[in-house]
Design a protein around this motif. Structure first.
Motif, PDB file in Angstrom:
ATOM      1  N   ALA A 477      29.974  44.042  30.463  1.00 34.01           N
ATOM      2  CA  ALA A 477      29.418  44.989  31.430  1.00 34.01           C
ATOM      3  C   ALA A 477      28.928  44.272  32.682  1.00 34.01           C
ATOM      4  N   TRP A 478      28.521  42.982  32.509  1.00 33.74           N
ATOM      5  CA  TRP A 478      28.035  42.231  33.665  1.00 33.74           C
ATOM      6  C   TRP A 478      29.131  42.001  34.688  1.00 33.74           C
ATOM      7  N   LEU A 479      30.368  41.868  34.192  1.00 33.18           N
ATOM      8  CA  LEU A 479      31.466  41.659  35.118  1.00 33.18           C
ATOM      9  C   LEU A 479      31.687  42.922  35.959  1.00 33.18           C
ATOM     10  N   ASP A 480      31.608  44.098  35.313  1.00 33.85           N
ATOM     11  CA  ASP A 480      31.720  45.352  36.069  1.00 33.85           C
ATOM     12  C   ASP A 480      30.647  45.418  37.141  1.00 33.85           C
ATOM     13  N   ARG A 481      29.445  44.988  36.728  1.00 36.52           N
ATOM     14  CA  ARG A 481      28.317  44.995  37.654  1.00 36.52           C
ATOM     15  C   ARG A 481      28.598  44.049  38.843  1.00 36.52           C
ATOM     16  N   ALA A 482      29.263  42.919  38.548  1.00 32.78           N
ATOM     17  CA  ALA A 482      29.582  41.951  39.603  1.00 32.78           C
ATOM     18  C   ALA A 482      30.475  42.600  40.661  1.00 32.78           C
ATOM     19  N   TRP A 483      31.500  43.335  40.201  1.00 34.03           N
ATOM     20  CA  TRP A 483      32.400  43.982  41.171  1.00 34.03           C
ATOM     21  C   TRP A 483      31.657  45.073  41.948  1.00 34.03           C
ATOM     22  N   GLN A 484      30.727  45.742  41.268  1.00 34.10           N
ATOM     23  CA  GLN A 484      29.901  46.731  41.977  1.00 34.10           C
ATOM     24  C   GLN A 484      29.116  46.071  43.106  1.00 34.10           C
ATOM     25  N   ARG A 485      28.544  44.890  42.791  1.00 31.32           N
ATOM     26  CA  ARG A 485      27.770  44.163  43.797  1.00 31.32           C
ATOM     27  C   ARG A 485      28.645  43.837  45.006  1.00 31.32           C
ATOM     28  N   VAL A 486      29.898  43.417  44.722  1.00 32.74           N
ATOM     29  CA  VAL A 486      30.820  43.109  45.816  1.00 32.74           C
ATOM     30  C   VAL A 486      31.017  44.362  46.674  1.00 32.74           C
ATOM     31  N   ALA A 487      31.266  45.496  45.997  1.00 28.13           N
ATOM     32  CA  ALA A 487      31.491  46.745  46.734  1.00 28.13           C
ATOM     33  C   ALA A 487      30.254  47.130  47.542  1.00 28.13           C
ATOM     34  N   GLU A 488      29.079  46.914  46.975  1.00 25.39           N
ATOM     35  CA  GLU A 488      27.831  47.235  47.693  1.00 25.39           C
ATOM     36  C   GLU A 488      27.690  46.397  48.968  1.00 25.39           C
ATOM     37  N   GLU A 489      27.952  45.089  48.826  1.00 24.39           N
ATOM     38  CA  GLU A 489      27.844  44.213  49.992  1.00 24.39           C
ATOM     39  C   GLU A 489      28.814  44.666  51.084  1.00 24.39           C
ATOM     40  N   VAL A 490      30.040  44.978  50.676  1.00 25.32           N
ATOM     41  CA  VAL A 490      31.024  45.446  51.655  1.00 25.32           C
ATOM     42  C   VAL A 490      30.522  46.748  52.286  1.00 25.32           C
ATOM     43  N   GLY A 491      29.904  47.603  51.454  1.00 26.82           N
ATOM     44  CA  GLY A 491      29.329  48.854  51.949  1.00 26.82           C
ATOM     45  C   GLY A 491      28.292  48.616  53.037  1.00 26.82           C
ATOM     46  N   LYS A 492      27.594  47.466  52.928  1.00 25.02           N
ATOM     47  CA  LYS A 492      26.586  47.138  53.940  1.00 25.02           C
ATOM     48  C   LYS A 492      27.198  46.426  55.135  1.00 25.02           C
ATOM     49  N   GLY A 493      28.537  46.333  55.147  1.00 23.40           N
ATOM     50  CA  GLY A 493      29.199  45.697  56.291  1.00 23.40           C
ATOM     51  C   GLY A 493      29.456  44.213  56.120  1.00 23.40           C
ATOM     52  N   HIS A 494      29.195  43.694  54.916  1.00 25.15           N
ATOM     53  CA  HIS A 494      29.442  42.263  54.701  1.00 25.15           C
ATOM     54  C   HIS A 494      30.793  42.037  54.048  1.00 25.15           C
ATOM     55  N   GLN A 495      31.085  40.775  53.775  1.00 18.63           N
ATOM     56  CA  GLN A 495      32.376  40.419  53.184  1.00 18.63           C
ATOM     57  C   GLN A 495      32.197  39.523  51.968  1.00 18.63           C
ATOM     58  N   ALA A 496      33.277  39.359  51.210  1.00 14.60           N
ATOM     59  CA  ALA A 496      33.170  38.626  49.949  1.00 14.60           C
ATOM     60  C   ALA A 496      34.357  37.712  49.726  1.00 14.60           C
ATOM     61  N   TYR A 497      34.110  36.639  48.982  1.00 15.42           N
ATOM     62  CA  TYR A 497      35.181  35.776  48.496  1.00 15.42           C
ATOM     63  C   TYR A 497      35.303  35.953  46.983  1.00 15.42           C
ATOM     64  N   VAL A 498      36.532  35.922  46.488  1.00 14.33           N
ATOM     65  CA  VAL A 498      36.750  35.821  45.048  1.00 14.33           C
ATOM     66  C   VAL A 498      37.627  34.591  44.847  1.00 14.33           C
ATOM     67  N   VAL A 499      37.155  33.625  44.053  1.00 14.15           N
ATOM     68  CA  VAL A 499      37.892  32.379  43.903  1.00 14.15           C
ATOM     69  C   VAL A 499      38.497  32.285  42.503  1.00 14.15           C
ATOM     70  N   CYS A 500      39.776  31.939  42.430  1.00 16.65           N
ATOM     71  CA  CYS A 500      40.456  31.743  41.147  1.00 16.65           C
ATOM     72  C   CYS A 500      40.947  30.296  41.059  1.00 16.65           C
ATOM     73  N   PRO A 501      41.059  29.757  39.853  1.00 17.21           N
ATOM     74  CA  PRO A 501      41.522  28.376  39.704  1.00 17.21           C
ATOM     75  C   PRO A 501      43.012  28.198  40.008  1.00 17.21           C
ATOM     76  N   ARG A 502      43.800  29.277  39.927  1.00 16.39           N
ATOM     77  CA  ARG A 502      45.241  29.109  39.983  1.00 16.39           C
ATOM     78  C   ARG A 502      45.855  30.036  41.019  1.00 16.39           C
ATOM     79  N   ILE A 503      47.005  29.667  41.561  1.00 16.18           N
ATOM     80  CA  ILE A 503      47.692  30.542  42.511  1.00 16.18           C
ATOM     81  C   ILE A 503      48.428  31.644  41.761  1.00 16.18           C
ATOM     82  N   GLY A 504      49.239  31.257  40.760  1.00 12.96           N
ATOM     83  CA  GLY A 504      49.898  32.277  39.956  1.00 12.96           C
ATOM     84  C   GLY A 504      51.395  32.371  40.172  1.00 12.96           C
ATOM     85  N   ASP A 505      51.956  31.492  41.026  1.00 15.77           N
ATOM     86  CA  ASP A 505      53.406  31.525  41.206  1.00 15.77           C
ATOM     87  C   ASP A 505      54.055  30.364  40.453  1.00 15.77           C
ATOM     88  N   GLU A 506      53.228  29.581  39.778  1.00 19.08           N
ATOM     89  CA  GLU A 506      53.760  28.428  39.052  1.00 19.08           C
ATOM     90  C   GLU A 506      53.900  28.805  37.580  1.00 19.08           C
TER      91      GLU A 506
END
Ligand code: ADP
Ligand code: MG
Length: 718
Positions: A477-506
């Protein structure tokens, strides 16, 4: 009688000597005696199996629990499976076509078992095990085993060279060991209450009790600390004893003018370090100083003030960056900071203004030629370029100071190449800057030939970053909450980064049953259609064409993208103050310092930053503790210290531990901080009185015995 530098053959026979040479790179009596036990087992106390790591070659003291024989399906023959235990956990060992071993591996017997630790269907196994059974102490009638006392040394072993084989060889050599004079000067032995070498080696290999091990190890650690610090003391001595272009501070000059114009107060750290550097520059011997401080701690300002002092003294300063992009960035920010003080020879330039020249390989020929002229004539007081700049044929009018940004790719040879680049073959002053904070002792060892200064505080007015671990496995449930937080920040006019370890084409390169790391190209569409539906999601990774990358970055910087899903390409150089949240997926796959660098991308504006470390690592594991460490502090120095504590000592000096001899076997850069600091002082005194160590032959031997040339270089390059 055996002595440290004798070859092993005459004492052990050629066969054993050869095996030790091939398997463990041990050639002399000294090599073997300095191959210390990794651990000590005690009769009656079994090795904790939970502490084993998959992949390591381990020797454990364990009890046989049961054995079972079966026919192999695919081939002719039998497998004898032996389960050994520490009383709680089990390890399984398989012997092929050696059913006869069942007779001696009777349940209840204990012994040393050695082999590579592997994992198969969630049970730990010892592959190709070798063993040596012990006689029980209460079984007085039976033959005594090879181990004399209660305490059994366990050696770093290699295939075919079980710990007990090494034990036996060590015993044979020790019995006849008669060292020459103790290599450590008598004053040091007395001053630090150290035991003599003969007793130390005896007790480390055949300890009568636990306390004797400590006394012995303490002495042997001193050997290591002194050996390493003597090398560095000599290196510092030879660097510092050259003549340098003195750059005394002038009360009226660009430096003073610049200080007067600074729109902020220097931090205390900046002032202190500045004074030290200023005094160093005034001297007639070269400064060799490392300045460490996190990104944003104000190193550039410190460096610029030093460069201006050099310019005021009528000399030049060069600033070297690892890449062309960074060099160009430095030139731009130095010009900005200096304003009209850098417009020498231009209309509107300040009185006695200087010039900042940029020199890179990819500059148009005409520009480059002009820059080279400015450097050669001295019109440019400050020259910025890549490291290639110095190896190149650039001639300076009068080089006084070299500032090197990013120590990482700048080793001893490059620093050596700088020496004699000053006017009249002097060695310019050198200031090396690094943004990766490392603990003091690591710095003293890795950058042992430099004096070290640190900027520990960030300038006031930075927004705080808070960090939270999101345990996705335990609390989805905490992960869902994390995405909510991202949406809230964007709602306030801010921006977000999401970082992954891999590109995904390899192709997924991971072995075993470990889940492949999350990939940018998988997660971005998933988020856009799911948790972050309706937000503008962009993608950035290192394998995109550079125009495309630029376009994505421009769009994010302009606020036309809300969420940037990216690999660690954003680690360097990205500055978008409006970004306030960073979610790092599979965070345990990143290093501690990398996580720290990454989160520095948020909290750059006037709104506090939030960093969420999403992980499936479970509570109580070391992996998880590393993330908890990142969560607990934003102090990079504190963090690097915790990281060190959580890592195995062997990892600190990296792979040299396994193959090459790094010289540091017992010394812990973390726990032996005080000893290393003392050794550094003593080494400095000794070398100061006797630079070539001509009067300290024992120490010369100690150095060559413990630290070979390769390792010394290695230590520097780490
Ligand atoms: P570093 O090189 O260590 O990453 P910089 O020297 O580039 O850090 O400084 C980062 C920013 O902080 C710059 O914009 C700089 O002008 C500013 N800065 C530096 N020192 C101070 C200070 N004492 N007070 C306020 N701002 C400062
Ligand atoms: Mg900087």
């Amino acid at each position: 009688m055996s002595q440290l530098r004798d070859p092993l053959g005459p004492f052990l026979g050629d066969k054993t000597a050869k095996a030790l040479a091939n398997g463990l790179n041990l050639h002399t009596v000294g090599d073997l005696l300095r191959h210390y036990p990794r651990r000590y087992a005690e009769r009656g106390e079994l090795t904790d199996i939970a502490g084993l790591e998959v992949g390591e070659h381990a020797t454990v003291l364990a009890r046989v629990e049961n054995t079972s024989k079966r026919r192999m399906k695919s081939r002719n023959g039998t497998v004898l499976e032996v389960t050994i235990t520490d009383g709680t956990r089990k390890l399984s060992c398989a012997f092929f076509n050696q059913a006869w071993r069942e007779r001696e591996l009777r349940p209840g017997r204990t012994g040393l078992f050695a082999g590579k630790v592997t994992e198969f269907r969630r049970t730990l196994q010892l592959a190709h095990p070798e063993y040596q059974l012990l006689e029980t102490l209460d079984d007085e009638t039976s033959a005594v085993d090879d181990f004399v006392g209660r305490i059994i040394p366990v050696y770093p072993a290699a295939e075919g060279l079980g710990s007990w084989v090494i034990s036996k060889a060590v015993r044979q050599v020790l019995d006849t060991f008669e060292p020459e004079e103790d290599p450590m000067p008598a004053e040091l032995l007395a001053r630090y209450g150290l035991t003599d070498l003969r007793s130390a080696l005896e007790d480390v290999h055949r300890p009568p009790n636990r306390q004797a091990i400590e006394v012995a190890q303490h002495r042997l650690k001193w050997d290591e600390a002194m050996a390493v610090q003597l090398i560095f003391a000599q290196r510092r001595y030879s660097a510092v004893s050259r003549p340098a272009p003195a750059c005394p501070r002038r009360p009226e000059g660009l430096a003073t003018e610049f200080d007067g114009r600074l729109p902020f107060d220097l931090t205390e750290g900046q002032r202190d370090v500045g004074e030290k550097i200023s005094a160093d520059l005034a001297g007639e011997h070269p400064m060799n100083r490392l300045l460490q401080g996190e990104v944003g701690s104000g190193k550039t300002v410190v460096a610029l003030r030093a460069m201006l002092q050099a310019v005021d003294a009528g000399r030049q300063a060069a600033m070297l960056a690892p890449t062309e992009v960074l060099a160009a960035q430095h030139a731009r920010s130095l010009r900005e900071l200096l304003g009209d003080l850098a417009q020498g020879g231009e209309l509107g330039g300040a009185e006695n203004a200087t010039r900042v020249a940029l020199l890179t390989g990819s500059m148009p020929a005409k520009e480059r030629k002009q820059a080279l002229l400015d450097v050669a004539s001295g019109a440019a007081g400050i020259v910025v370029g890549t490291h290639a700049l110095i190896q190149d044929t650039v001639s300076f009018a009068d080089l006084g100071l070299v500032v090197v940004d990013e120590q990482h790719r700048f080793g001893v040879e490059q620093r050596d190449a700088l020496r004699s680049r000053g006017a009249d073959f002097t060695s310019p002053h050198v200031l090396v800057m690094t943004a990766t904070p490392i603990p003091r002792t690591v710095a003293m060892t890795v950058y042992g030939d430099l004096e070290i200064s640190s900027l520990r505080e960030l300038p006031a007015g930075r927004s705080p970053i808070s960090t939270s671990v999101v345990p996705a496995a335990e609390k989805p449930a905490w992960l869902d909450r994390a995405w909510q937080r991202v949406a809230e920040e964007v709602g306030k006019g801010h921006q977000a980064y999401v970082v992954c370890p891999r590109i995904g084409d390899e192709p997924a390169a991971e072995k075993g049953d470990k889940r492949p790391a999350l990939a940018v190209l998988d997660l971005a569409p998933e988020l856009a259609e799911g948790a972050l539906n309706g937000l503008r999601v962009g993608v950035l990774h290192g394998r995109m064409p550079s125009e495309e990358k630029d376009e994505v970055m421009r769009s994010f910087a302009a606020g036309s993208t809300d969420v940037l899903v990216a690999t660690t390409v954003i680690e360097v150089g990205v500055n978008v103050p409006n970004a306030t949240v960073m979610v790092i997926m599979d965070a345990e796959r990143f290093g501690v310092s990398q996580l720290h660098q990454l989160r520095g991308r948020v909290g750059r504006g006037d709104v506090p930053g939030l960093c969420l470390l999403v992980t499936e690592a479970l509570e109580g594991t070391t992996t998880r503790e590393r993330l908890t460490a990142v969560e607990s502090t934003v102090d990079g120095f504190e963090l690097s210290r915790m990281d060190l504590e959580l890592r195995r000592e062997g990892d600190i000096l990296g792979s040299a531990q396994s193959g090459k001899r790094s010289g540091l076997k017992l010394l812990s850069l973390l726990r032996d901080e005080e000893m290393i600091a003392e050794a550094r002082l003593r080494a400095q005194e000794i070398v100061g009185d006797d630079p070539s160590l001509g009067g300290h032959l024992g120490l010369v031997h100690l150095v060559s015995e413990l630290v070979d040339a390769d390792s010394a270089e290695y230590l520097e390059k780490t």
